[in-house]
Enzyme design. Sequence first.
Site, mmCIF file in Angstrom:
data_model
loop_
_atom_site.group_PDB
_atom_site.id
_atom_site.type_symbol
_atom_site.label_atom_id
_atom_site.label_comp_id
_atom_site.label_asym_id
_atom_site.label_seq_id
_atom_site.Cartn_x
_atom_site.Cartn_y
_atom_site.Cartn_z
ATOM 1 N N SER A 56 3.144 4.575 16.710
ATOM 2 C CA SER A 56 2.849 4.667 18.149
ATOM 3 C C SER A 56 1.359 4.797 18.419
ATOM 4 O O SER A 56 0.927 4.766 19.566
ATOM 5 C CB SER A 56 3.589 5.865 18.761
ATOM 6 O OG SER A 56 3.102 7.068 18.196
ATOM 7 N N SER B 62 -1.865 7.570 1.947
ATOM 8 C CA SER B 62 -2.519 8.765 1.418
ATOM 9 C C SER B 62 -3.883 8.862 2.098
ATOM 10 O O SER B 62 -4.007 8.526 3.293
ATOM 11 C CB SER B 62 -2.619 8.621 -0.097
ATOM 12 O OG SER B 62 -3.350 9.656 -0.672
ATOM 13 N N TYR C 66 -4.065 19.513 4.326
ATOM 14 C CA TYR C 66 -4.077 18.057 4.509
ATOM 15 C C TYR C 66 -4.374 17.371 3.169
ATOM 16 O O TYR C 66 -3.649 16.452 2.751
ATOM 17 C CB TYR C 66 -5.129 17.660 5.557
ATOM 18 C CG TYR C 66 -5.192 16.170 5.765
ATOM 19 C CD1 TYR C 66 -4.169 15.519 6.448
ATOM 20 C CD2 TYR C 66 -6.241 15.407 5.260
ATOM 21 C CE1 TYR C 66 -4.192 14.136 6.621
ATOM 22 C CE2 TYR C 66 -6.277 14.041 5.425
ATOM 23 C CZ TYR C 66 -5.256 13.403 6.106
ATOM 24 O OH TYR C 66 -5.284 12.042 6.265
ATOM 25 N N LYS D 132 -1.813 14.918 0.787
ATOM 26 C CA LYS D 132 -2.138 13.544 0.377
ATOM 27 C C LYS D 132 -2.156 13.422 -1.149
ATOM 28 O O LYS D 132 -1.759 12.384 -1.698
ATOM 29 C CB LYS D 132 -3.475 13.106 0.993
ATOM 30 C CG LYS D 132 -3.439 13.043 2.530
ATOM 31 C CD LYS D 132 -2.384 12.082 3.031
ATOM 32 C CE LYS D 132 -2.384 11.899 4.530
ATOM 33 N NZ LYS D 132 -1.314 11.016 5.011
#
Length: 265
Positions: A10, A125, A139, A143
């Site tokens: 989106s 990633s 975060y 990843k």
Amino acid sequence: MKVILVTGASSGIGLQVANDLAQKGYRVYGISRSKIHEKKVKSIQADVTQFEQLKQAYHDIYDIEGHIDVVINNAGFGISGSIEDTSLEDAHELMDVNFMGVFNSTKAALPLMRQSGGGKIINMSSVASRLSIPFQAFYSSSKAAINAFSEALAHEVSPFGIQVCSVMPGDIKTGFTKNRRKNAIDSPCYQKRVDKSVGVMEDDERNGMDPEVAAKVIHRLVKQKRMPIYKTIGFKYKVFVLLHKLLPARFAHFVVGAIYGFKKD
Ligand SMILES: NC(=O)c1ccc[n+]([C@@H]2O[C@H](COP(=O)([O-])OP(=O)(O)OC[C@H]3O[C@@H](n4cnc5c(N)ncnc54)[C@H](OP(=O)(O)O)[C@@H]3O)[C@@H](O)[C@H]2O)c1
């Protein structure tokens, strides 16, 4: 016609990827919590943290199309602030979306891809998986987990003709920066360094690459006969990743600190 599923379609990278692939003639389904208002992208409203929602959606797509060829696990967001001040809820939610979301989508897609006789799974990633960023520990960890997951998955599913690639983009101009959730409080002992480090990151993102660059790379991966296990996006970031691999860990650590303004205050 190849059927491609893109999570997090989106906004930002996912939206650009979905639109570009749809314009190139692929059948593209975009999955996100909000509706996607693009003529050529079929919108599916689902939350990647909800396995049953994805399973149902992927089965519906399979029933209509008869095959699923590529799944691009792109949905994700960031949180920032010191580890010490990160709330348990934010940490869990981030791992739930960024990492468990990739697992949920992969688990939902694999039986259908095997029935289709093969396919490609492309996991979003980040360069932060290799150069762990201060005050973005969760975060970076999410990843790095995607990289480990992708490597293991590639071994497991290669006999079924399914390829896996972990894509590591550098900074890209998207809604990611404004959607980043900051710690409700940062203790005074961290505050100055958090502001400095996150400020550098935000500037880099605002001046980052156009999502179109990522869309081109993803399109090449979709077309490629054999995908690489890793694909870094952006020349400068390829150099960072290479140096990180070659330099002694202590020196690489010093360089990351210097980039994020960690000289003595
Ligand atoms: N921008 C960068 O510099 C950069 C660099 C490296 C890697 N990445 C990675 O690229 C991916 C896309 O980021 P972006 O920069 O395009 O950010 P973005 O513009 O904020 O887009 C994030 C997308 O993820 C979707 N999403 C978030 N939570 C979701 C959930 N629970 N279920 C389903 N969809 C969800 C959002 O849709 P809804 O809110 O509608 O659900 C949105 O479509 C992320 O994984 C990010 O970590 C970005």
